[in-house]
Design a protein around this motif. Structure first.
Motif, PDB file in Angstrom:
ATOM      1  N   ILE A   6       0.865  -1.182   0.000  1.00 50.79           N
ATOM      2  CA  ILE A   6       0.000   0.000   0.000  1.00 50.79           C
ATOM      3  C   ILE A   6       0.898   1.227   0.000  1.00 50.79           C
ATOM      4  CG2 ILE A   6      -1.779   1.298   1.235  1.00 50.79           C
ATOM      5  CD1 ILE A   6      -2.617  -1.362   2.553  1.00 50.79           C
ATOM      6  N   PHE A   7       0.761   2.073  -1.024  1.00 48.46           N
ATOM      7  CA  PHE A   7       1.578   3.285  -1.122  1.00 48.46           C
ATOM      8  C   PHE A   7       0.753   4.512  -0.754  1.00 48.46           C
ATOM      9  CE2 PHE A   7       2.752   7.052  -3.584  1.00 48.46           C
ATOM     10  CZ  PHE A   7       4.035   7.264  -3.106  1.00 48.46           C
ATOM     11  N   ILE A   8       1.295   5.323   0.172  1.00 51.24           N
ATOM     12  CA  ILE A   8       0.628   6.546   0.611  1.00 51.24           C
ATOM     13  C   ILE A   8       1.372   7.759   0.043  1.00 51.24           C
ATOM     14  CG2 ILE A   8      -0.205   7.871   2.582  1.00 51.24           C
ATOM     15  CD1 ILE A   8      -1.409   5.039   2.289  1.00 51.24           C
ATOM     16  N   HIS A   9       0.686   8.531  -0.760  1.00 51.13           N
ATOM     17  CA  HIS A   9       1.279   9.708  -1.389  1.00 51.13           C
ATOM     18  C   HIS A   9       1.424  10.857  -0.399  1.00 51.13           C
ATOM     19  CE1 HIS A   9      -2.625  11.734  -1.313  1.00 51.13           C
ATOM     20  NE2 HIS A   9      -3.164  10.596  -1.751  1.00 51.13           N
ATOM     21  N   GLY A  10       2.084  11.918  -0.835  1.00 51.88           N
ATOM     22  CA  GLY A  10       2.248  13.108  -0.011  1.00 51.88           C
ATOM     23  C   GLY A  10       1.221  14.174  -0.348  1.00 51.88           C
ATOM     24  N   LEU A  68      -1.042   9.295  -8.672  1.00 54.43           N
ATOM     25  CA  LEU A  68       0.411   9.430  -8.554  1.00 54.43           C
ATOM     26  C   LEU A  68       1.075   8.068  -8.410  1.00 54.43           C
ATOM     27  CD1 LEU A  68       2.378  12.070  -6.581  1.00 54.43           C
ATOM     28  CD2 LEU A  68       2.936   9.670  -6.246  1.00 54.43           C
ATOM     29  N   GLY A  69       0.518   7.223  -7.584  1.00 54.36           N
ATOM     30  CA  GLY A  69       1.146   5.945  -7.272  1.00 54.36           C
ATOM     31  C   GLY A  69       1.063   4.905  -8.363  1.00 54.36           C
ATOM     32  N   VAL A  70       0.308   5.175  -9.428  1.00 57.62           N
ATOM     33  CA  VAL A  70       0.240   4.221 -10.541  1.00 57.62           C
ATOM     34  C   VAL A  70       0.672   4.864 -11.853  1.00 57.62           C
ATOM     35  CG1 VAL A  70      -1.508   2.712  -9.533  1.00 57.62           C
ATOM     36  CG2 VAL A  70      -2.234   4.726 -10.831  1.00 57.62           C
ATOM     37  N   ASN A  71       1.296   6.038 -11.768  1.00 54.12           N
ATOM     38  CA  ASN A  71       1.775   6.697 -12.981  1.00 54.12           C
ATOM     39  C   ASN A  71       3.005   5.961 -13.493  1.00 54.12           C
ATOM     40  OD1 ASN A  71       2.999   8.526 -14.879  1.00 54.12           O
ATOM     41  ND2 ASN A  71       1.727  10.147 -14.017  1.00 54.12           N
ATOM     42  N   ASP A  72       2.907   5.405 -14.669  1.00 57.82           N
ATOM     43  CA  ASP A  72       3.987   4.588 -15.216  1.00 57.82           C
ATOM     44  C   ASP A  72       5.196   5.406 -15.658  1.00 57.82           C
ATOM     45  OD1 ASP A  72       2.836   1.829 -15.273  1.00 57.82           O
ATOM     46  OD2 ASP A  72       1.320   2.819 -16.492  1.00 57.82           O
ATOM     47  N   LEU A  73       4.988   6.653 -16.035  1.00 56.87           N
ATOM     48  CA  LEU A  73       6.022   7.385 -16.757  1.00 56.87           C
ATOM     49  C   LEU A  73       6.788   8.407 -15.917  1.00 56.87           C
ATOM     50  CD1 LEU A  73       4.060   7.966 -20.088  1.00 56.87           C
ATOM     51  CD2 LEU A  73       5.613   6.099 -19.487  1.00 56.87           C
ATOM     52  N   THR A  74       6.228   8.818 -14.786  1.00 60.80           N
ATOM     53  CA  THR A  74       6.942   9.770 -13.940  1.00 60.80           C
ATOM     54  C   THR A  74       7.821   9.029 -12.928  1.00 60.80           C
ATOM     55  OG1 THR A  74       5.031   9.886 -12.458  1.00 60.80           O
ATOM     56  CG2 THR A  74       5.188  11.554 -14.191  1.00 60.80           C
ATOM     57  N   GLY A  99      10.853   8.361 -13.004  1.00 57.96           N
ATOM     58  CA  GLY A  99      11.796   7.442 -13.622  1.00 57.96           C
ATOM     59  C   GLY A  99      11.268   6.051 -13.867  1.00 57.96           C
ATOM     60  N   GLY A 100       9.938   5.894 -13.908  1.00 53.89           N
ATOM     61  CA  GLY A 100       9.349   4.582 -14.136  1.00 53.89           C
ATOM     62  C   GLY A 100       9.329   3.686 -12.908  1.00 53.89           C
ATOM     63  N   ASN A 101       9.617   4.254 -11.736  1.00 51.08           N
ATOM     64  CA  ASN A 101       9.752   3.417 -10.544  1.00 51.08           C
ATOM     65  C   ASN A 101       8.424   2.808 -10.092  1.00 51.08           C
ATOM     66  OD1 ASN A 101      11.688   2.233  -8.964  1.00 51.08           O
ATOM     67  ND2 ASN A 101      11.800   3.868  -7.462  1.00 51.08           N
ATOM     68  N   PHE A 102       7.316   3.525 -10.284  1.00 51.01           N
ATOM     69  CA  PHE A 102       6.022   2.942  -9.928  1.00 51.01           C
ATOM     70  C   PHE A 102       5.654   1.823 -10.899  1.00 51.01           C
ATOM     71  CE2 PHE A 102       5.237   7.098  -7.714  1.00 51.01           C
ATOM     72  CZ  PHE A 102       5.109   6.558  -6.448  1.00 51.01           C
ATOM     73  N   ASN A 103       6.012   1.972 -12.155  1.00 46.44           N
ATOM     74  CA  ASN A 103       5.758   0.905 -13.111  1.00 46.44           C
ATOM     75  C   ASN A 103       6.509  -0.357 -12.711  1.00 46.44           C
ATOM     76  OD1 ASN A 103       6.899  -0.503 -15.863  1.00 46.44           O
ATOM     77  ND2 ASN A 103       4.767   0.133 -16.066  1.00 46.44           N
ATOM     78  N   ARG A 104       7.753  -0.191 -12.253  1.00 49.76           N
ATOM     79  CA  ARG A 104       8.502  -1.366 -11.812  1.00 49.76           C
ATOM     80  C   ARG A 104       7.828  -2.026 -10.610  1.00 49.76           C
ATOM     81  NH1 ARG A 104      14.020  -2.467  -8.570  1.00 49.76           N
ATOM     82  NH2 ARG A 104      14.594  -4.420  -9.575  1.00 49.76           N
ATOM     83  N   LEU A 105       7.376  -1.210  -9.646  1.00 50.46           N
ATOM     84  CA  LEU A 105       6.708  -1.767  -8.473  1.00 50.46           C
ATOM     85  C   LEU A 105       5.466  -2.541  -8.885  1.00 50.46           C
ATOM     86  CD1 LEU A 105       6.138  -2.149  -5.484  1.00 50.46           C
ATOM     87  CD2 LEU A 105       5.248   0.202  -5.403  1.00 50.46           C
ATOM     88  N   TYR A 158      -1.738  -1.392  -3.986  1.00 45.14           N
ATOM     89  CA  TYR A 158      -2.804  -0.408  -3.812  1.00 45.14           C
ATOM     90  C   TYR A 158      -2.218   0.996  -3.689  1.00 45.14           C
ATOM     91  CZ  TYR A 158      -6.477  -3.861  -2.762  1.00 45.14           C
ATOM     92  OH  TYR A 158      -7.388  -4.876  -2.825  1.00 45.14           O
ATOM     93  N   ALA A 159      -2.854   1.939  -4.376  1.00 44.20           N
ATOM     94  CA  ALA A 159      -2.516   3.355  -4.221  1.00 44.20           C
ATOM     95  C   ALA A 159      -3.810   4.099  -3.900  1.00 44.20           C
ATOM     96  CB  ALA A 159      -1.876   3.907  -5.495  1.00 44.20           C
ATOM     97  N   PRO A 160      -4.082   4.350  -2.617  1.00 39.65           N
ATOM     98  CA  PRO A 160      -5.320   5.048  -2.248  1.00 39.65           C
ATOM     99  C   PRO A 160      -5.176   6.561  -2.346  1.00 39.65           C
ATOM    100  CG  PRO A 160      -4.136   4.391  -0.275  1.00 39.65           C
ATOM    101  CD  PRO A 160      -3.347   3.859  -1.442  1.00 39.65           C
ATOM    102  N   SER A 161      -6.301   7.243  -2.480  1.00 43.72           N
ATOM    103  CA  SER A 161      -6.336   8.706  -2.391  1.00 43.72           C
ATOM    104  C   SER A 161      -6.571   9.083  -0.937  1.00 43.72           C
ATOM    105  CB  SER A 161      -7.459   9.278  -3.266  1.00 43.72           C
ATOM    106  OG  SER A 161      -7.164   9.133  -4.636  1.00 43.72           O
TER     107      SER A 161
END
Length: 294
Positions: A115-119, A126-132, A134-140, A152-155
């Motif tokens: 579960i990723f919590i944004h700032g 934000l947590g599922v953006n493939d292209l921002t 450096g592609g790190n969320f896509n790798r996850l 999961y990336a909740p709002s």
């Protein structure tokens, strides 16, 4: 067999072949995915048997050379967007509250859940953006799906006890759906206040496997929390030039934890700023550490 099911199977087979020939990283249950691009980070200094590492970070190389459009669009070799086939947006009804989430992977029987919590200013996108970043969320996302996990990336509506209660309810929800398999909570920047609140929730920490803090606020009282009493593994990552939360404060927390032989890892990105850990964190390293505690 439907066309969709056939495409999904082809995707899994194709990526399995990539995984089989990809660079082999640190030992652990999580199989490699693009380790040659994400895991081969230079180590300037290593202490405590590798628990504390200062990582070589250079903006020109790690942003400008990595991105097609700096900080907006990573170059194509860093991503595999076929994983989007496993991604959905949904609204969950949890403990009387509605929570918007993006989910990547199955909703039941996940081998593990992240579960990723944004700032501040973020949401589930934000947590599922493939292209921002450096592609790190896509790798996850790919690491989760390829290894039978769910992401999961909740709002988060607020970074106060109400927001923490929503996350605590989500933790229990996914724990039950996965039949008690590991749940990892990762918090970035101001989202770290959610991690701090959850670590003090006696009920919520029972369903957690570990915590990840990326560029977040230090928690001087962490060692007194219910999470610490359970010895939940903690992974800390910070930029040495972070102007929002000083790296020295987070290093001081690490030193206290290390002195107690606590299961903790720290990655300090040399010259990195506030957002550097989100871009540079090696998610395979993180998952293997949290899942094994070493």
């Amino acid at each position: 067999m439907s066309t969709d099911h056939f495409i999904v199977r082809v995707f899994l087979v194709a990526v399995s072949l990539i995984v089989a020939t990809d660079a082999v990283g640190r030992d652990g249950p999580i199989r490699p995915f693009k380790d040659d691009l994400f895991s081969r980070q230079g180590v300037i200094e290593s202490r405590d048997d590798g628990a504390f590492q200062i990582i070589d970070y250079i903006e020109e190389r790690d942003i400008n050379d990595r991105d097609e459009e700096p900080e907006r669009r990573v170059k194509s070799p860093y991503v595999d967007t076929r994983v989007r086939r496993f991604q959905v947006n949904e609204t969950l009804q949890l403990a009387g509250a509605r929570l918007d989430v993006a989910r990547v992977g199955p909703d039941e029987n996940a081998a593990f859940t992240v579960i990723f919590i944004h700032g501040r200013g973020g949401d589930r996108r934000l947590g599922v953006n493939d292209l921002t970043f450096g592609g790190n969320f896509n790798r996850l996302k790919n690491l989760a799906v390829l290894n039978g996990g769910t992401y999961y990336a909740p709002s988060i509506k607020s970074f106060d006890p109400n927001g923490a209660a929503d996350v605590a309810a989500l933790i229990r929800h996914v724990f039950e759906l996965s039949k008690g398999r590991p749940v990892i909570l990762a918090c970035a920047s101001m989202g770290g206040f959610i991690c701090q609140s959850v670590s003090r929730d006696k009920e919520a920490v029972r369903y957690l496997k570990g915590l990840v803090m990326m560029g977040g606020p230090p928690d001087p009282g962490f060692l007194t929390t219910p999470a610490a009493r359970l010895k939940l593994p903690v992974y800390l990552a910070h930029g040495s030039a972070d102007k929002v939360y000083a790296a020295s404060d987070q290093i001081a927390l690490y030193q206290k934890m290390a002195a107690k032989k606590y299961p903790v890892q720290f990655r300090l990105y040399n010259t990195g700023g506030h957002g550097t850990p989100i871009r540079m964190c090696d998610w395979r390293d993180i998952l293997n550490f949290i899942l094994t505690g070493r």
